[in-house]
Scaffold this active site. Structure first.
Site, PDB file in Angstrom:
ATOM      1  N   GLY A  21       0.782  -1.281  -0.246  1.00  0.00           N
ATOM      2  CA  GLY A  21      -0.037   0.030   0.150  1.00  0.00           C
ATOM      3  C   GLY A  21       0.799   1.196  -0.009  1.00  0.00           C
ATOM      4  CB  SER A  22       4.384   2.267  -0.895  1.00  0.00           C
ATOM      5  OG  SER A  22       4.433   1.568  -2.245  1.00  0.00           O
ATOM      6  CG  MET A  99      -0.793  -7.907  -6.257  1.00  0.00           C
ATOM      7  SD  MET A  99       0.150  -6.913  -7.553  1.00  0.00           S
ATOM      8  CE  MET A  99       1.053  -8.451  -8.317  1.00  0.00           C
ATOM      9  CG  LEU A 102     -10.717  -6.353 -11.464  1.00  0.00           C
ATOM     10  CD1 LEU A 102     -10.481  -5.060 -11.301  1.00  0.00           C
ATOM     11  CD2 LEU A 102     -11.617  -7.150 -10.281  1.00  0.00           C
ATOM     12  CG  ASN A 116      -3.413  -1.115 -12.881  1.00  0.00           C
ATOM     13  OD1 ASN A 116      -3.425  -1.282 -11.621  1.00  0.00           O
ATOM     14  ND2 ASN A 116      -2.625  -1.873 -13.670  1.00  0.00           N
ATOM     15  CG  HIS A 118       1.890  -2.350 -15.426  1.00  0.00           C
ATOM     16  ND1 HIS A 118       1.629  -3.568 -14.884  1.00  0.00           N
ATOM     17  CD2 HIS A 118       2.925  -2.529 -16.440  1.00  0.00           C
ATOM     18  CE1 HIS A 118       2.305  -4.595 -15.516  1.00  0.00           C
ATOM     19  NE2 HIS A 118       3.284  -3.727 -16.262  1.00  0.00           N
ATOM     20  CB  THR A 150      -9.647  -1.968 -21.700  1.00  0.00           C
ATOM     21  OG1 THR A 150      -8.375  -2.829 -21.691  1.00  0.00           O
ATOM     22  CG2 THR A 150      -9.549  -0.742 -22.010  1.00  0.00           C
ATOM     23  CG  ASP A 154      -0.959  -4.706 -16.804  1.00  0.00           C
ATOM     24  OD1 ASP A 154      -1.622  -4.215 -15.918  1.00  0.00           O
ATOM     25  OD2 ASP A 154       0.027  -5.651 -16.751  1.00  0.00           O
TER      26      ASP A 154
HETATM   27  C1  GRF Z   1       3.646  -1.200  -7.570  1.00  0.00           C
HETATM   28  O1  GRF Z   1       4.655  -1.484  -8.043  1.00  0.00           O
HETATM   29  C2  GRF Z   1       2.627  -1.147  -8.332  1.00  0.00           C
HETATM   30  O2  GRF Z   1       2.689  -0.384  -9.707  1.00  0.00           O
HETATM   31  C3  GRF Z   1       2.121  -2.558  -8.705  1.00  0.00           C
HETATM   32  O3  GRF Z   1       2.395  -3.290  -7.465  1.00  0.00           O
HETATM   33  C4  GRF Z   1       3.037  -2.432  -6.604  1.00  0.00           C
HETATM   34  C5  GRF Z   1       2.328  -2.003  -5.311  1.00  0.00           C
HETATM   35  O4  GRF Z   1       3.024  -1.505  -4.433  1.00  0.00           O
HETATM   36  N1  GRF Z   1       0.851  -2.671  -9.465  1.00  0.00           N
HETATM   37  P1  GRF Z   1       2.421  -0.871  -3.090  1.00  0.00           P
HETATM   38  O5  GRF Z   1       1.330  -2.042  -2.700  1.00  0.00           O
HETATM   39  O6  GRF Z   1       1.603   0.482  -3.849  1.00  0.00           O
HETATM   40  O7  GRF Z   1       3.552  -0.314  -2.193  1.00  0.00           O
END
Ligand code: GRF
Length: 217
Positions: A21-22, A99, A102, A116, A118, A150, A154
């Site tokens: 969740g950073s 992760m 959908l 999203n 990515h 979509t 990705d």
């Molecule tokens: C990030 O690198 C994001 O781009 C990818 O998963 C990672 C999630 O990191 N989809 P965090 O949970 O936001 O720290």
């Protein structure tokens, strides 16, 4: 839309997470500082023990868990997640380290309101393990992309990207850390554009303030 309170209420962001969740924290910090004029109305996770949920609780944001191991099959999980989000009336749904893939019904339900982040310069390296794959491919540049979602993994139209150089002595962790630092700027920036009405999605093409996307930040 009618005049009055409805027109002035803060834009509501639902954030969907699976882990650390950073990126969620970057959104919460941007909201707290006023850089992002929005409200995080709910944080949803498919993982009951995701540290991201603690970040939401600390910020006083409602949380909801839809555990993909309990709500099956996938279509039922997607529908339950969509219902849980919709109960909080989001204007945008932000996948920030979510992760799971959908399905089309979920994506269509939030079409044009679902973004999203990515960790690659899309269209390069969709899917998982992007940093290792970028190093193996020997690219000089890597980064992150925020895009509309979509049904193609990705594959939705990109809004903006953040680029980082790849260094000769990089390993996947070092490269990931360099990308992540930029993600934490990229995602709140794009959300601020969305909230300000700068982003248009028409016929699968994105513009930001009339400039063709993706923009580099
Ligand atoms: C990030 O690198 C994001 O781009 C990818 O998963 C990672 C999630 O990191 N989809 P965090 O949970 O936001 O720290």
């Amino acid at each position: 839309m009618t005049e009055g309170a409805e027109t002035t209420r803060a834009t509501r962001l639902a954030v969907v997470v699976s882990g650390r969740g950073s990126n969620l924290q970057a959104i919460l910090d941007a909201v707290a500082s006023g850089a992002l004029r929005a409200e995080v109305c709910v944080v949803a996770s498919n993982q009951p023990d995701a540290p991201a949920l603690d970040r939401a609780r600390r910020a006083g944001v409602p949380t909801v868990v839809v555990d993909h191991r309990e709500v099956r099959p996938r279509a039922a999980f997607d529908a339950a997640l969509a219902d849980a989000l919709e109960a909080h009336r989001p204007d945008y749904v932000v996948l920030a380290g979510f992760m799971r893939v959908l399905g089309a019904p979920f994506v269509e339900r939030f079409a044009g309101r679902l973004v999203n982040i990515h960790p690659s310069l899309l269209p390069a390296f969709p899917g998982l393990d992007t940093h290792r794959r970028a190093l193996e491919a020997g690219v000089a540049e890597h980064g992150a992309t925020v895009h509309f979602v979509t049904a193609e993994l990705d594959g939705g139209p990109s809004i903006a990207r953040a680029r980082v150089p790849v260094h000769p002595d990089d390993d996947p962790d070092r490269l990931a850390a360099r990308v992540l630092a930029r993600e934490h700027v990229l995602l709140p920036t794009v959300l601020a554009w969305l909230v300000a009405g700068k982003v248009r999605l028409e016929h699968g093409r994105v513009t930001v303030d009339s400039h063709p996307a993706p923009l580099d930040i």
